[in-house]
Write an enzyme that holds these catalytic residues in place. Structure first.
Site, PDB file in Angstrom:
ATOM      1  N   ASN A 159      41.556  48.725  34.408  1.00  0.00           N
ATOM      2  CA  ASN A 159      42.735  48.887  35.248  1.00  0.00           C
ATOM      3  C   ASN A 159      42.366  49.459  36.612  1.00  0.00           C
ATOM      4  O   ASN A 159      42.371  48.738  37.616  1.00  0.00           O
ATOM      5  CB  ASN A 159      43.754  49.787  34.532  1.00  0.00           C
ATOM      6  CG  ASN A 159      45.099  49.810  35.230  1.00  0.00           C
ATOM      7  OD1 ASN A 159      45.235  49.394  36.371  1.00  0.00           O
ATOM      8  ND2 ASN A 159      46.110  50.323  34.545  1.00  0.00           N
ATOM      9  N   ASP A 160      42.002  50.736  36.655  1.00  0.00           N
ATOM     10  CA  ASP A 160      41.750  51.368  37.956  1.00  0.00           C
ATOM     11  C   ASP A 160      40.581  50.740  38.715  1.00  0.00           C
ATOM     12  O   ASP A 160      40.596  50.700  39.934  1.00  0.00           O
ATOM     13  CB  ASP A 160      41.510  52.873  37.762  1.00  0.00           C
ATOM     14  CG  ASP A 160      42.760  53.568  37.223  1.00  0.00           C
ATOM     15  OD1 ASP A 160      43.868  53.100  37.553  1.00  0.00           O
ATOM     16  OD2 ASP A 160      42.621  54.538  36.467  1.00  0.00           O
ATOM     17  N   VAL A 161      39.579  50.236  37.983  1.00  0.00           N
ATOM     18  CA  VAL A 161      38.399  49.687  38.669  1.00  0.00           C
ATOM     19  C   VAL A 161      38.665  48.322  39.296  1.00  0.00           C
ATOM     20  O   VAL A 161      37.813  47.785  39.997  1.00  0.00           O
ATOM     21  CB  VAL A 161      37.162  49.592  37.725  1.00  0.00           C
ATOM     22  CG1 VAL A 161      36.763  50.976  37.243  1.00  0.00           C
ATOM     23  CG2 VAL A 161      37.407  48.663  36.563  1.00  0.00           C
ATOM     24  N   VAL A 162      39.853  47.744  39.036  1.00  0.00           N
ATOM     25  CA  VAL A 162      40.201  46.472  39.690  1.00  0.00           C
ATOM     26  C   VAL A 162      41.480  46.630  40.519  1.00  0.00           C
ATOM     27  O   VAL A 162      42.125  45.654  40.855  1.00  0.00           O
ATOM     28  CB  VAL A 162      40.397  45.331  38.656  1.00  0.00           C
ATOM     29  CG1 VAL A 162      39.081  44.976  37.991  1.00  0.00           C
ATOM     30  CG2 VAL A 162      41.448  45.672  37.599  1.00  0.00           C
ATOM     31  N   ASN A 163      41.832  47.886  40.848  1.00  0.00           N
ATOM     32  CA  ASN A 163      43.078  48.115  41.569  1.00  0.00           C
ATOM     33  C   ASN A 163      42.874  47.981  43.079  1.00  0.00           C
ATOM     34  O   ASN A 163      42.169  48.783  43.684  1.00  0.00           O
ATOM     35  CB  ASN A 163      43.605  49.520  41.233  1.00  0.00           C
ATOM     36  CG  ASN A 163      45.033  49.719  41.692  1.00  0.00           C
ATOM     37  OD1 ASN A 163      45.526  48.981  42.547  1.00  0.00           O
ATOM     38  ND2 ASN A 163      45.695  50.717  41.125  1.00  0.00           N
TER      39      ASN A 163
END
Lengths: 101, 458
Positions: free
Chosen positions: B385-389
């Protein structure tokens, strides 16, 4: 310990820091977890000091008891660390992939 | 064996450790590297046992047998997903061993200390002691035994600073009078307390950084012991470990775009409403069916799989690999893009995928693959999630702004597998999920992927 010995020790320490940083920066991301567990295992080298403390006295005393505990902790670190690193590294395989024509 | 010969053997052993780490620079040679490093350890232990200083072997044999049994059993049984806990525990043992060796040296010396020896002994006890308890708390937090939320109270940093000052003061008293047993044991207690108190205010998500840092500390403790015992093998190895721990700590901090000070004192992950506020992305998430996802995959010619820890939590790495293999046999170019903080520690995701039998030449680090997303047909995001935000690049108000992320949105189609519509660990909405080229596939990653695989095979 004379000043000369201390300086030799510090020289070794500083040079080994540079060599270590240089070697470690070449380890790819893929192997960072094995690197961590491997460097963890080698930090169990404190076992050398622990062996000397345990084996030196003739009879059981506070030094050899503390040494005994140190050998236990260090060998958990060394044996566990190397075995788990080896287990991880065995998993890294390169497969030759076949493609359908 | 004379002390000179033993020292020469230690030099061989140190060279073997260096060669061992050098061979870790590629997965092809890494196994050999570990063997070299093991033999370095074996040679050093054998030389020490042969030294004239050692007269009794009974205690040594019993202790090694106990330690080897515990360590070996743990190493065989541990799940790959629990690797951070395992490393934390082993590291704690290393810290404890250094501190105990220093303690025994202190106990065994009767003829007075030279100030340099005393200084290094005290440093070894303090650093080794706090590494021991700090690692135990980190283990507890990773296991969920200790609250993963930062435990904070008013004046916490003042208390920690006071303990540190008191430790320095007591050390000075020991310098004045090495027979001051009270001051000496107070130092040990304070060092142990410091390890606990310094780690409890740090959130569970930051534990990998702490484990790396404590790894570095255990190296420093070993070096200090080496100075005290005048043992070059310990000095060299300690500095190697210290450098390695610091390097990994820096990599993790960089990957999260946070300073080490922020990790140590920032109490990240503490519930803080003010950082979550702000405008969320607009639009709706578009849920798709398994058949539609399978069709997109069938028509693609290139695929990048982006795994997050959600994939491992759902035990979906094997079915992920099956899909990857199936599509690559169909002629697709299949690669895996791995963010540095994708797993629970640096490189953890790579180990989990290797365990699932993914070939290591398919695994790419972010900096090696980020430019390729723009000419890739499909990206499959599994439990990340956060690493592709994209907010990390576009929204200065976002808590993760500035963190390096994977540019998945530049590809033609992004398929996101997600358990539910909930937000990620940092509590941040992800606008990627609302983009026009994004297809959401909701549900448990393992069963969703199994269904996709079945649909592909039909």
């Amino acid at each position: 310990m004379d000043t000369g010995t201390i300086i030799v020790g510090l020289t070794i320490f500083v040079l080994a820091c540079f060599a270590g940083a240089e070697l470690i920066s070449r380890v790819p991301q893929t192997l960072h977890t094995p690197l961590m567990s491997a460097s963890n295992a080698i930090s169990g080298i404190a076992i050398l000091g622990a062996l000397l403390a345990t084996g030196r006295p003739e009879s059981l005393n506070s030094v050899s008891i503390i040494g005994f505990l140190a050998v236990i902790f260090a060998s958990i670190n060394v044996v566990g660390g190397y075995m788990v690193t080896d287990r991880m590294l065995q998993m890294f395989k390169k497969k030759t992939r076949k493609k359908k024509e | 064996m004379s002390i000179h010969i033993i020292n020469l053997i230690y030099l061989i052993s140190a060279s073997l450790f260096m060669l061992g780490i050098k061979n870790l620079s590629s997965p092809a040679t890494a196994k050999l590297g570990n063997k070299l490093s093991m033999s370095g350890m074996g040679v050093a232990i054998a030389a020490t046992l042969a030294s004239p200083e050692i007269s009794g072997f009974t205690l040594i044999i019993i202790a090694i047998a106990i330690g080897a049994a515990i360590g070996g059993y743990a190493a065989i049984k541990v799940e790959m997903t629990s690797m951070p806990e395992m490393v934390a525990l082993f590291n704690g043992c290393g810290g404890a061993a250094s501190a105990l060796v220093a303690l025994s040296e202190f106990q065994g010396t009767t003829s007075g200390f030279e100030s340099f020896t005393l200084l290094t002994l005290l440093l070894s006890i303090i650093i080794g002691g706090l590494t021991f308890t700090g690692s135990l708390i980190a283990f507890g937090k990773l296991q969920g035994i200790v609250s993963t939320r930062p435990i904070t109270y008013p004046g916490q940093q003042v208390v920690n600073a006071a303990i540190l000052t008191l430790t320095v003061l007591l050390s000075w008293m020991v310098f004045q009078n090495p027979d001051n047993a009270f001051a000496f044991f107070a130092i040990i207690i304070l060092a142990l307390a410091l390890g606990v108190l310094a780690v409890i205010p740090i959130g569970g998500a930051d534990m990998p950084v702490i484990v790396s840092l404590l790894n570095s500390y255990s190296g420093v403790a070993v070096s200090m012991t080496g100075f005290a015992l005048n043992n070059n093998a310990l000095i060299i190895v300690g500095s190697l470990v210290g450098a390695s721990g610091l390097f990994l700590t820096k990599i993790m901090c960089d990957a999260m775009n946070r300073s080490l000070a922020n990790v140590l004192f920032g109490a990240f992950g503490k519930v803080d409403e003010s950082t979550v506020a702000g405008e969320g992305p607009t639009g709706t998430m578009k849920g798709f069916e398994v058949d539609e996802v399978a069709m997109v995959l069938e028509n693609a010619s290139s695929l990048i799989i982006v795994p997050g820890y959600g994939m491992a939590a759902a035990q979906a790495q094997h079915v992920t690999r099956e899909i990857g293999d199936f599509l690559s046999e169909e002629g697709l170019d299949v690669r895996y893009a791995i963010h540095s903080v994708a797993g629970r520690m640096p490189g953890h995701m790579n180990v989990l995928l290797a365990e699932a039998d993914v070939s290591y030449d398919q695994l790419y680090a972010m900096e090696d693959i980020n430019d390729d997303f723009s000419n890739t047909d499909v990206v499959l995001v599994i439990g990340a999630n956060d690493v592709v935000n994209p907010a990390a690049k576009t929204n200065p108000g976002s808590p993760i702004y500035g963190m390096p992320v994977l540019d998945v949105e530049k590809s033609r189609t992004v398929i996101v597998l997600k358990r539910s519509m909930n937000v990620g660990f940092a509590g941040i909405e992800n606008e990627l999920f609302f983009m026009d080229n994004t297809m959401m596939l909701f549900g448990d990653a393992k069963s969703s992927l199994q269904n996709v695989l079945n649909a592909l095979k039909e």
